[in-house]
Design an enzyme around this catalytic site. Structure first.
Site, PDB file in Angstrom:
ATOM      1  N   PRO A   1      33.260  45.005  27.973  1.00 37.80           N
ATOM      2  CA  PRO A   1      33.827  45.572  26.592  1.00 37.80           C
ATOM      3  C   PRO A   1      32.556  45.892  25.708  1.00 37.80           C
ATOM      4  CG  PRO A   1      34.544  43.358  27.203  1.00 37.80           C
ATOM      5  CD  PRO A   1      33.573  43.583  28.144  1.00 37.80           C
ATOM      6  N   GLU A   2      32.574  47.186  25.082  1.00 36.56           N
ATOM      7  CA  GLU A   2      31.687  47.883  24.192  1.00 36.56           C
ATOM      8  C   GLU A   2      32.092  47.496  22.948  1.00 36.56           C
ATOM      9  OE1 GLU A   2      29.763  51.430  25.630  1.00 36.56           O
ATOM     10  OE2 GLU A   2      29.912  50.680  27.598  1.00 36.56           O
TER      11      GLU A   2
END
Ligand code: ZN
Length: 274
Positions: free
Chosen positions: A2-3
Site C-alpha cells: 500500500p502506498e
C-alpha cells in the site's frame, strides 16, 4: 504494498465507522508482527478510550484516542484493516482484533507480518513519524523546495521520489507513473532538473495521487480496502508492470530497469535520458 492512495482510501473508509467509538478490548493471534507493541501494552492503553480522529501521515494511519494516546498502524507489505460486526469472519492471518463499542470489530490481517501496530502513551510522539518527509499535498512542498533538495546531487530521480524522508507516501508504482507523466527518465540525476521540471513533477505527483485515491487505489497483488474491495487504478497504469508491452502513447515496448533493488518501468522513447 500500500502506498499513500491506498492508505488514504482505507482511512476514508474507516473514519466514518470508527471515529467516536470506544475500544473495549484487544485479542491477538499466535504470531506477532515484526513491529508490534506487546499485547499487555495494547490492553493497558486502548480499552476505555474513544477514537477522536483517524489521520494519515505518509503511509501511517494514526488513531488519536481520548487522553492523548496514539495508535499507529503501518500496513507493511500485505497488511489489511477491516471493520466487521461480530462474529468476525474466519480469516487466516488475522493477528490482532480490536473490539469496539456498538458491535464492531477492527481486524488487522497481515500474511507477511511486515506491518506495524504500535501504541504510544499520552505525550509521546510516535517515533516513526520523525523520519516522514513532507506530505505531497502540503503547501510546504513547492518546486523551489524540491530544487533546493536536489541541488548538487547526482541521485537518480526515481530514487529521490521514493525517498519517504523527503516526500512521504510515494512508492514504486506511483513513482513510475509520475515519471512517465512528466517524460523524465527514471535515472535522470536530480541535479539536472530545472525549476520547470520540478513544477511538472509536483503537478503530476498531485494529479496522479489524487486520481488514484478517487479510483480506490491500485490492486496489483493483494491490496483490498477496508470493505474487502480491490482498487481500480491498476486499470489506468501506463507503465508499471508493463515491461515488453507497447507504450500506450507511442507504441515502443516498455522497458524495465532495476534501481535500488526496485523495478522501474519506463518508455525509452517518451522518457529519454538527456
Ligand atoms: Zn512511449
Amino acid at each position: 504494498m500500500p502506498e499513500l492512495p491506498e492508505v488514504e482510501v482505507i482511512r476514508r473508509g474507516l473514519a466514518p465507522l470508527l471515529v467516536g467509538r470506544r475500544f473495549l478490548g484487544v485479542t491477538a493471534g499466535d504470531k506477532r508482527l515484526r513491529q508490534q507493541s506487546p499485547l499487555a501494552q495494547l490492553r493497558r492503553w486502548l480499552p476505555g478510550r474513544v477514537i477522536s480522529k483517524l489521520r494519515r501521515r505518509g503511509k501511517y494511519l494514526l488513531f488519536e484516542l481520548s487522553g492523548g494516546v496514539t495508535l499507529l498502524i503501518h500496513l507493511g507489505m500485505t497488511g489489511r484493516l477491516m471493520a466487521a460486526p461480530p462474529p468476525s469472519p474466519a480469516l487466516a492471518h488475522v493477528h490482532l482484533q480490536f473490539n469496539l463499542e456498538g458491535g464492531l470489530n477492527l481486524l488487522y490481517q497481515d500474511v507477511r507480518r511486515f506491518g506495524q501496530v504500535l501504541v504510544y502513551p499520552p505525550g509521546v510522539e510516535p517515533a516513526p513519524l520523525a523520519a516522514v518527509g513532507v506530505e505531497p499535498f502540503s503547501r510546504k512542498l513547492t518546486p523551489e523546495w524540491l530544487l533546493t533538495q536536489a541541488k548538487g546531487r547526482s541521485r537518480p530521480l526515481k530514487n529521490f521520489l521514493l525517498d519517504a524522508r523527503l516526500v512521504a507516501g510515494i512508492g514504486n508504482i506511483y513513482a513510475c507513473e509520475i515519471l512517465f507523466a512528466t517524460g523524465l527518465h527514471p535515472a535522470t540525476p536530480v541535479s539536472r532538473l530545472t525549476l520547470a521540471d520540478w513544477d511538472r513533477v509536483l503537478a503530476a505527483t498531485r494529479r496522479i495521487l489524487k486520481h488514484a485515491i478517487a479510483k480506490g487505489g491500485t490492486t496489483v497483488s493483494d491490496y483490498l480496502n477496508s470493505r474487502g474491495e480491490t482498487g481500480l487504478f491498476q486499470l489506468e497504469l501506463m507503465v508499471y508492470g508493463r515491461a515488453g508491452e507497447p507504450c500506450l502513447r507511442c507504441g515502443e515496448p516498455i522497458n524495465r530497469l532495476v534501481q535500488a533493488g526496485r523495478s522501474s518501468f519506463f518508455c525509452p522513447h517518451c522518457q529519454k535520458l538527456n
